[in-house]
Design an enzyme around this catalytic site. Structure first.
Site, PDB file in Angstrom:
ATOM      1  N   GLY A   1     -37.938 132.026 -10.055  1.00 42.64           N
ATOM      2  CA  GLY A   1     -38.605 131.378  -8.882  1.00 42.64           C
ATOM      3  C   GLY A   1     -37.739 130.382  -8.246  1.00 42.64           C
ATOM      4  O   GLY A   1     -36.881 129.693  -9.121  1.00 42.64           O
TER       5      GLY A   1
ATOM      6  N   GLN B   1     -35.913 122.514  -3.794  1.00 41.24           N
ATOM      7  CA  GLN B   1     -34.652 122.425  -4.828  1.00 41.24           C
ATOM      8  C   GLN B   1     -33.188 122.793  -4.330  1.00 41.24           C
ATOM      9  O   GLN B   1     -32.410 122.395  -5.037  1.00 41.24           O
ATOM     10  CB  GLN B   1     -34.938 123.505  -5.826  1.00 41.24           C
ATOM     11  CG  GLN B   1     -36.244 123.325  -6.643  1.00 41.24           C
ATOM     12  CD  GLN B   1     -36.375 124.362  -7.859  1.00 41.24           C
ATOM     13  OE1 GLN B   1     -37.020 125.440  -7.476  1.00 41.24           O
ATOM     14  NE2 GLN B   1     -35.906 124.282  -8.979  1.00 41.24           N
TER      15      GLN B   1
ATOM     16  N   CYS C   1     -37.107 124.736 -15.547  1.00 38.55           N
ATOM     17  CA  CYS C   1     -36.815 124.588 -14.119  1.00 38.55           C
ATOM     18  C   CYS C   1     -35.298 124.454 -13.961  1.00 38.55           C
ATOM     19  O   CYS C   1     -34.701 123.558 -14.584  1.00 38.55           O
ATOM     20  CB  CYS C   1     -37.624 123.491 -13.624  1.00 38.55           C
ATOM     21  SG  CYS C   1     -37.556 123.092 -11.919  1.00 38.55           S
ATOM     22  N   LEU C   2     -34.837 125.228 -12.779  1.00 43.19           N
ATOM     23  CA  LEU C   2     -33.360 124.934 -12.399  1.00 43.19           C
ATOM     24  C   LEU C   2     -32.936 123.630 -12.032  1.00 43.19           C
ATOM     25  O   LEU C   2     -31.833 123.192 -12.096  1.00 43.19           O
ATOM     26  CB  LEU C   2     -32.959 125.618 -11.309  1.00 43.19           C
ATOM     27  CG  LEU C   2     -33.100 127.403 -11.847  1.00 43.19           C
ATOM     28  CD1 LEU C   2     -32.726 128.174 -10.607  1.00 43.19           C
ATOM     29  CD2 LEU C   2     -32.273 127.778 -12.705  1.00 43.19           C
TER      30      LEU C   2
ATOM     31  N   HIS D   1     -45.795 126.973 -10.529  1.00 42.13           N
ATOM     32  CA  HIS D   1     -44.738 126.095 -10.936  1.00 42.13           C
ATOM     33  C   HIS D   1     -44.061 125.835  -9.329  1.00 42.13           C
ATOM     34  O   HIS D   1     -43.699 124.755  -9.075  1.00 42.13           O
ATOM     35  CB  HIS D   1     -43.936 126.762 -11.752  1.00 42.13           C
ATOM     36  CG  HIS D   1     -42.561 126.034 -12.036  1.00 42.13           C
ATOM     37  ND1 HIS D   1     -42.070 125.529 -13.134  1.00 42.13           N
ATOM     38  CD2 HIS D   1     -41.516 125.716 -11.216  1.00 42.13           C
ATOM     39  CE1 HIS D   1     -40.967 124.958 -13.282  1.00 42.13           C
ATOM     40  NE2 HIS D   1     -40.595 124.999 -11.919  1.00 42.13           N
ATOM     41  N   GLU D   2     -43.918 126.828  -8.597  1.00 41.09           N
ATOM     42  CA  GLU D   2     -43.162 126.703  -7.348  1.00 41.09           C
ATOM     43  C   GLU D   2     -43.835 126.059  -6.204  1.00 41.09           C
ATOM     44  O   GLU D   2     -43.358 125.315  -5.551  1.00 41.09           O
ATOM     45  CB  GLU D   2     -42.653 128.080  -6.859  1.00 41.09           C
ATOM     46  CG  GLU D   2     -41.935 129.046  -7.823  1.00 41.09           C
ATOM     47  CD  GLU D   2     -40.486 128.109  -8.341  1.00 41.09           C
ATOM     48  OE1 GLU D   2     -40.184 127.275  -7.756  1.00 41.09           O
ATOM     49  OE2 GLU D   2     -40.454 128.489  -9.626  1.00 41.09           O
TER      50      GLU D   2
ATOM     51  N   HIS E   1     -43.669 122.458  -6.730  1.00 42.03           N
ATOM     52  CA  HIS E   1     -42.323 121.797  -6.140  1.00 42.03           C
ATOM     53  C   HIS E   1     -42.670 121.359  -4.571  1.00 42.03           C
ATOM     54  O   HIS E   1     -42.177 120.404  -4.276  1.00 42.03           O
ATOM     55  CB  HIS E   1     -41.305 122.953  -6.159  1.00 42.03           C
ATOM     56  CG  HIS E   1     -40.447 122.983  -7.446  1.00 42.03           C
ATOM     57  ND1 HIS E   1     -39.893 121.891  -7.711  1.00 42.03           N
ATOM     58  CD2 HIS E   1     -40.238 123.920  -8.420  1.00 42.03           C
ATOM     59  CE1 HIS E   1     -39.045 122.221  -8.950  1.00 42.03           C
ATOM     60  NE2 HIS E   1     -39.505 123.504  -9.261  1.00 42.03           N
TER      61      HIS E   1
HETATM   62 NI    NI Z   1     -38.863 124.606 -10.931  1.00 41.82          NI
END
Ligand code: NI
Length: 167
Positions: free
Chosen positions: A43, A48, A89-90, A131-132, A135
Site C-alpha cells: 500500500g 508518502q 512502512c516504506l 495503515h494507509e 497516513h
Molecule cells: Ni506506511
C-alpha cells in the site's frame, strides 16, 4: 517516485480532501501504484510521495494484479474484535513491528471513476486500509505501538538512518 522518510514533516500533516477526480489524479495514482510495486509494498498513500492529498493505492493480492485506488477514503465502521499483525512502512524502512487494530473494517471512498465504493475488509486488506488511511491523517504505524516499544524502535531507526547517511 521518491518516497519521503520519517521524520519528514509532510508525513505528519493532515492531507487535503480531493474535490474532483482529474486526469492528473489518475496519473498520480498510476505512478504511485508502480512505485509501490517497485518497492514490494502492499500500500502507499499520496503524502508518502510528497502529495498532501487524500489518495491511497493498495494491492494485497497474491499475484499483485488486483490494484485498489481510493480517493477520500474513510473507515466507516470497525469491529470491536482486534487482531495483531506485523506491519512495516516504506516511509520507515527497516522497521517491522506487531500492531493491534480492529480486525475488520468497512471502508468508503471514491474510485478513480468518481463512483462511491464500499469495501468490507479483513485480514491483510483490513490492516493495509487502516495503515494507509492513517497516513492521510499524519499517523504512522509506529504511533500505534506502546510508548516503550516506540521509543526502542525509534532509537534503532535513528541509528540506522545515521549510519546510512554517513556511509
Ligand atoms: Ni506506511
Amino acid at each position: 517516485m521518491p518516497i519521503l522518510l520519517h521524520p519528514h514533516p509532510l508525513l505528519r500533516r493532515r492531507a487535503r480532501e480531493l474535490p474532483a477526480i482529474t486526469e492528473a489524479l489518475r496519473a498520480l495514482a498510476e505512478n504511485m501504484r508502480e512505485t509501490m510495486l517497485g518497492q514490494a509494498g502492499v500500500g502507499l498513500a499520496a503524502p508518502q510521495v510528497g502529495e498532501s492529498l487524500r489518495l491511497i493505492v493498495a494491492d494485497t493480492s497474491p499475484n499483485r494484479n488486483l490494484p485498489i485506488a481510493l480517493v477520500n477514503p474513510v473507515v466507516a465502521a470497525s469491529s470491536r474484535e482486534t487482531a495483531a499483525a506485523e506491519e512495516g512502512c516504506l516511509s520507515v524502512p527497516g522497521v517491522r513491528e506487531v500492531v493491534h487494530r480492529p480486525a475488520r473494517v468497512t471502508v468508503r471512498g471514491l474510485n478513480l471513476q468518481g463512483e462511491k465504493t464500499e469495501m468490507e475488509c479483513e485480514g491483510m486488506l483490513s490492516v493495509c486500509m487502516q495503515h494507509e488511511i492513517d497516513h492521510l491523517d499524519g499517523v504512522l504505524f509506529i504511533d500505534r505501538l506502546s510508548r516503550l516499544k516506540r521509543e526502542r524502535v525509534l532509537a534503532k531507526y535513528k541509528k540506522m538512518q545515521t549510519r546510512e547517511s554517513t556511509e
